[in-house]
Design a protein around this motif. Sequence first.
Motif, PDB file in Angstrom:
ATOM      1  N   ILE A   8       3.976  53.794 -31.065  1.00  6.82           N
ATOM      2  CA  ILE A   8       3.428  52.305 -30.775  1.00  6.82           C
ATOM      3  C   ILE A   8       3.871  52.077 -29.445  1.00  6.82           C
ATOM      4  N   LEU A   9       3.457  52.617 -28.413  1.00  8.10           N
ATOM      5  CA  LEU A   9       3.675  52.240 -27.113  1.00  8.10           C
ATOM      6  C   LEU A   9       2.590  51.750 -26.287  1.00  8.10           C
ATOM      7  N   LEU A  10       2.816  50.828 -25.551  1.00  2.90           N
ATOM      8  CA  LEU A  10       1.832  49.814 -24.929  1.00  2.90           C
ATOM      9  C   LEU A  10       1.692  50.561 -23.329  1.00  2.90           C
ATOM     10  N   GLU A  11       0.610  50.912 -22.767  1.00  2.00           N
ATOM     11  CA  GLU A  11       0.562  51.004 -21.588  1.00  2.00           C
ATOM     12  C   GLU A  11       1.043  49.914 -20.621  1.00  2.00           C
ATOM     13  N   SER A  12       1.661  50.019 -19.664  1.00  5.93           N
ATOM     14  CA  SER A  12       2.455  48.941 -18.730  1.00  5.93           C
ATOM     15  C   SER A  12       1.260  48.006 -18.261  1.00  5.93           C
ATOM     16  N   GLY A  13       1.515  46.819 -18.293  1.00  2.00           N
ATOM     17  CA  GLY A  13       0.855  45.847 -17.481  1.00  2.00           C
ATOM     18  C   GLY A  13      -0.561  45.464 -18.113  1.00  2.00           C
ATOM     19  N   THR A  14      -0.662  45.808 -19.322  1.00  4.04           N
ATOM     20  CA  THR A  14      -2.191  45.461 -19.960  1.00  4.04           C
ATOM     21  C   THR A  14      -2.197  44.160 -20.609  1.00  4.04           C
ATOM     22  N   ASN A  15      -0.925  43.367 -20.331  1.00  7.85           N
ATOM     23  CA  ASN A  15      -1.000  42.154 -21.027  1.00  7.85           C
ATOM     24  C   ASN A  15      -1.139  42.124 -22.556  1.00  7.85           C
ATOM     25  N   GLU A  16      -1.019  43.076 -23.305  1.00  8.08           N
ATOM     26  CA  GLU A  16      -0.949  43.156 -24.766  1.00  8.08           C
ATOM     27  C   GLU A  16       0.552  43.166 -25.279  1.00  8.08           C
ATOM     28  N   ILE A  17       0.563  42.879 -26.685  1.00 10.72           N
ATOM     29  CA  ILE A  17       1.866  42.867 -27.425  1.00 10.72           C
ATOM     30  C   ILE A  17       1.637  43.376 -28.772  1.00 10.72           C
ATOM     31  N   GLU A  18       2.553  44.110 -29.335  1.00  2.86           N
ATOM     32  CA  GLU A  18       2.631  44.486 -30.861  1.00  2.86           C
ATOM     33  C   GLU A  18       3.349  43.531 -31.403  1.00  2.86           C
ATOM     34  N   ILE A  19       3.024  42.956 -32.327  1.00  3.99           N
ATOM     35  CA  ILE A  19       3.235  41.919 -33.322  1.00  3.99           C
ATOM     36  C   ILE A  19       3.516  42.394 -34.828  1.00  3.99           C
ATOM     37  N   MET A  20       4.872  42.327 -35.138  1.00  8.45           N
ATOM     38  CA  MET A  20       5.099  42.855 -36.551  1.00  8.45           C
ATOM     39  C   MET A  20       5.125  41.517 -37.310  1.00  8.45           C
ATOM     40  N   MET A 237       5.854  36.244 -22.822  1.00 14.23           N
ATOM     41  CA  MET A 237       5.395  34.933 -22.408  1.00 14.23           C
ATOM     42  C   MET A 237       3.839  34.764 -22.797  1.00 14.23           C
ATOM     43  N   PRO A 238       3.724  33.580 -23.568  1.00  6.97           N
ATOM     44  CA  PRO A 238       2.290  33.553 -23.858  1.00  6.97           C
ATOM     45  C   PRO A 238       1.365  33.650 -22.375  1.00  6.97           C
ATOM     46  N   GLN A 239       0.138  33.679 -22.704  1.00  8.57           N
ATOM     47  CA  GLN A 239      -0.933  33.731 -21.480  1.00  8.57           C
ATOM     48  C   GLN A 239      -0.945  35.045 -20.924  1.00  8.57           C
ATOM     49  N   MET A 240       0.345  35.326 -20.378  1.00  6.24           N
ATOM     50  CA  MET A 240       0.259  36.386 -19.246  1.00  6.24           C
ATOM     51  C   MET A 240       1.877  36.789 -19.298  1.00  6.24           C
ATOM     52  N   ASP A 241       2.333  38.097 -19.854  1.00  4.85           N
ATOM     53  CA  ASP A 241       3.480  38.374 -19.788  1.00  4.85           C
ATOM     54  C   ASP A 241       4.039  38.943 -18.430  1.00  4.85           C
ATOM     55  N   GLY A 242       5.241  39.204 -18.337  1.00  9.40           N
ATOM     56  CA  GLY A 242       6.055  39.668 -17.098  1.00  9.40           C
ATOM     57  C   GLY A 242       5.620  40.749 -16.490  1.00  9.40           C
ATOM     58  N   HIS A 243       5.382  41.879 -17.463  1.00 13.30           N
ATOM     59  CA  HIS A 243       4.838  43.056 -16.824  1.00 13.30           C
ATOM     60  C   HIS A 243       3.435  43.249 -16.350  1.00 13.30           C
ATOM     61  N   ARG A 244       2.475  42.525 -16.795  1.00 15.92           N
ATOM     62  CA  ARG A 244       1.266  41.897 -16.152  1.00 15.92           C
ATOM     63  C   ARG A 244       1.495  41.311 -14.922  1.00 15.92           C
ATOM     64  N   LEU A 245       2.320  40.162 -14.802  1.00 20.65           N
ATOM     65  CA  LEU A 245       2.416  39.548 -13.665  1.00 20.65           C
ATOM     66  C   LEU A 245       3.084  40.406 -12.714  1.00 20.65           C
ATOM     67  N   THR A 246       4.062  41.308 -12.937  1.00 20.65           N
ATOM     68  CA  THR A 246       4.500  42.236 -12.031  1.00 20.65           C
ATOM     69  C   THR A 246       3.309  43.172 -11.424  1.00 20.65           C
ATOM     70  N   LYS A 247       2.610  43.665 -12.256  1.00 17.58           N
ATOM     71  CA  LYS A 247       1.683  44.379 -11.806  1.00 17.58           C
ATOM     72  C   LYS A 247       0.577  43.807 -10.818  1.00 17.58           C
ATOM     73  N   LEU A 248       0.344  42.604 -11.284  1.00 15.17           N
ATOM     74  CA  LEU A 248      -0.555  41.849 -10.521  1.00 15.17           C
ATOM     75  C   LEU A 248      -0.051  41.686  -8.833  1.00 15.17           C
ATOM     76  N   VAL A 249       1.445  41.171  -8.964  1.00 13.78           N
ATOM     77  CA  VAL A 249       2.069  41.060  -7.919  1.00 13.78           C
ATOM     78  C   VAL A 249       2.074  42.295  -6.830  1.00 13.78           C
ATOM     79  N   LYS A 250       2.760  43.370  -7.482  1.00 11.41           N
ATOM     80  CA  LYS A 250       2.684  44.631  -6.397  1.00 11.41           C
ATOM     81  C   LYS A 250       1.790  45.370  -6.481  1.00 11.41           C
ATOM     82  N   ASP A 251       0.531  45.012  -6.827  1.00 11.97           N
ATOM     83  CA  ASP A 251      -0.757  45.563  -6.685  1.00 11.97           C
ATOM     84  C   ASP A 251      -1.407  44.898  -5.485  1.00 11.97           C
ATOM     85  N   ASP A 252      -0.767  43.783  -5.085  1.00 14.13           N
ATOM     86  CA  ASP A 252      -1.711  42.836  -4.108  1.00 14.13           C
ATOM     87  C   ASP A 252      -1.025  42.894  -2.714  1.00 14.13           C
ATOM     88  N   PRO A 253      -1.726  43.368  -1.763  1.00  7.88           N
ATOM     89  CA  PRO A 253      -1.394  43.575  -0.522  1.00  7.88           C
ATOM     90  C   PRO A 253      -0.813  42.332  -0.001  1.00  7.88           C
TER      91      PRO A 253
END
Length: 307
Positions: A8-20, A237-253
């Motif tokens: 159960i490994l999530l692709e990085s930056g997809t803004n998903e979470i696994e909840i037990m 974090m709700p709404q958008m996690d830190g990995h998704r935020l990182t991806k958006l920032v670092k993909d933005d010129p």
Amino acid sequence: MADKNNEILLESGTNEIEIMEFTVGGNLYGINVAKVDEIMLSQPVKAMPHTHPAVEGIFKPRETVITVLNLPVYLGLPSELQEKDLFIITNFNNMHIAFRVHTVIGISRISWTAIQKPDKTISGTGESVATGIAQCNGRLVTILDFEKIVAEIAPESTINSSEIDRMGPRSRNEAPILLAEDSVLLSKMIQESLHKAGYANLTCFANGLEMWEYLCKLKKEGTVDEKAALIITDIEMPQMDGHRLTKLVKDDPELKHIPLIIFSSLITEEMRVKGKQLGANEQMSKPEIGHLVSVMDHLLGQDKMSI
């Protein structure tokens, strides 16, 4: 019961979470799978004197001594010990802690956008023990703030501004720092520590989405370099996690040049690889606030001490 499913490994930056999902006293709760090392049947526990009422004691599976927290007691729910109780063994903030629960239901994958912060009718004037409310397979699940629980029971295990005192005299720094942290308690502790370290220009956000919208506004204004010298972000974090935020920032010129630090309780080797793939400049585990300040000094060219 076995270790958590390593598949159960999530692709990085997809803004998903696994909840037990698990139950305590008939109530449904959840924990981020990334915090879980193992689930096992409850074991005999050695009581320890002068501890918080929710601390059952310790036990030693294999070679590690682990503290057991009685989650029913902490939550004020029926707490009679049962043979079929389970221990959820967690790993965060560089600590292993077992939480007694009644049953484990299963695992659901959802988007962070499906998780809402509890409103003030639930949390009252303080911060709720729920970090979010999620809908999983048609069921409402209360995501517990395990960091807050541990910080309340063992304050010495969380962010300690005395680390800043040990760094010696520091000058004021007006570099604009952006902080994304959903926990009111931890955000306050981080802000107090950074102010003590001389970082006086902080703008704080309750989740990654709020920070991303702010960064987009700066782009439109043409004020990115004036108002965003460095980013610090949590992962969970709700709404958008830190990995998704990182991806958006670092993909933005227009934004990728901004130094970005992931400061989270979830910095395992696996998470470190994910963060590096997404372009994070540095990653470190809470509660290492002194290390965070040293890294900030370095990234902003304000080195006061070695990292």
